[in-house]
Enzyme design. Structure first.
Site: not given
Length: 350
Positions: A250-251
């Site tokens: 994620h991210n």
């Protein structure tokens, strides 16, 4: 490379050059029926030579035509038809695309009767939705896009023009992909990132509220996972190429035209620049930055930010186990050895 089932009619060499360019030496009316390696080629094949170490194969290959660099023109022409181009490997890549359009059946526009389509979905008339596919509420499927059999497209997701989801790919809720992309079978885009907060009672899940935003011309391999952002979005730039079995956490942000070979892992919130390459099974720690034009050797572990373009390697070379154990034991004493050497240098310094 053998042709796929449903081989196209024989192709004139002149037609290839007319569409793809290059200089043809030899009979333009000569025909080929398949693409093949130099070793496997027969008198109906076209092949290519890109590496100097393979040049001796020019004397033994049975290929009807070989794609070569300008400096090998005369040697190659002495054995038969030749297409001369500055980059034979790139020409071969373009030829495979040209060939595939001839041998692969075009997707049939329309929505299969067994597909499940939610409310408010926008599907371009030229798009193809396969058997048992699911399209969630409010999703958008663009011009010429293909959603294969048993694919899942989440609510409010957006599939750009001419992007292809191979059978059983999953494209999650709210995620976006641009034009001419490809998700291979088993790819998962928009899965939950790995986020949990520790507590006395165990782990408290952190809901992943971001999405995945993907640019144009992005390829995502079979069983590769791209997690949605926790708060900020996960972002893949234009032209990114991901092989099979890759984990993008994620991210993460990946710049334009960066490529990763199989089994690479990128931990959360890493920022990777443009035109980078990562060999198979390279590992990138989270919350670090890698600038543009960095190339990481297969199997390397990147544990700190890389702030200068270049080629990086981070692994202990493989060796016989007995030698490796001795070297590993020495390596553990490296700091002590350094201190001893410095002490000796001080004693020897006048």
């Amino acid at each position: 490379m053998n042709s796929l089932p449903g081989v196209a009619a024989p192709v004139r060499l002149a037609d290839i050059v007319q569409d793809l360019g290059g200089e043809l030496i030899g009979d333009g009316d000569g025909v080929i029926t398949r693409l093949a390696s130099l070793e496997a080629a027969d008198e109906h094949s076209i092949s290519f030579l890109a590496q100097a170490k393979l040049k001796p194969l020019l004397q033994t290959t049975e290929a009807a035509c070989v794609i070569v660099r300008p400096e090998w023109r005369d040697e190659a022409a002495a054995r038969g038809a030749v297409i001369v181009t500055p980059d034979p490997y790139l020409y071969h890549a373009r030829l495979t695309g040209w060939w595939a359009k001839r041998v692969r059946p075009a997707p049939v526009a329309g929505v299969h009767a067994s597909a499940v389509i939610g409310e408010g979905v926008l599907i371009h008339p030229s798009a193809s939705i396969g058997p048992l596919a699911f399209i969630g509420d409010g999703a958008v499927v663009g011009e010429g896009a293909v959603v294969g059999a048993q694919c899942h497209v989440g609510a409010h997701a957006s599939i750009g023009a001419f992007t292809v989801l191979a059978p059983r790919a999953l494209f999650g809720e709210g995620c976006l992909i641009g034009q001419r992309g490809k998700l291979q079978s088993g790819a998962v885009v928009g899965s939950d990132g790995f986020g949990f907060a520790p507590s006395a009672q165990g782990w408290q899940k952190i809901e992943q509220l971001g999405v995945v935003r993907i640019g144009d011309d992005v390829d995502i391999g079979a069983c590769t996972c791209v997690d949605r952002g926790a708060l900020d979005d996960t972002v893949l730039g234009n032209g990114v190429k991901l092989d099979n079995l890759i984990q993008i956490a994620h991210n993460v942000q990946i710049g334009d035209h960066t490529a990763m070979a199989g089994c690479v892992g990128v931990a959360g919130s890493a920022r990777i620049g443009a035109r980078c390459t990562f060999g198979g099974a390279a590992m990138i720690s989270g919350h670090l930055q890698i600038v543009d034009d960095v190339h990481v050797t297969a199997g390397s572990l990147v544990m700190a930010s890389l702030t200068k373009p270049g080629h990086y390697t981070g692994f202990f070379p493989i060796d016989e186990n007995s030698n490796w154990e001795k070297n590993a034991a020495t390596l553990r004493q490296l700091h002590t050895l350094r201190s001893r050497v410095r002490a000796l240098e001080k004693k020897l310094t006048p």
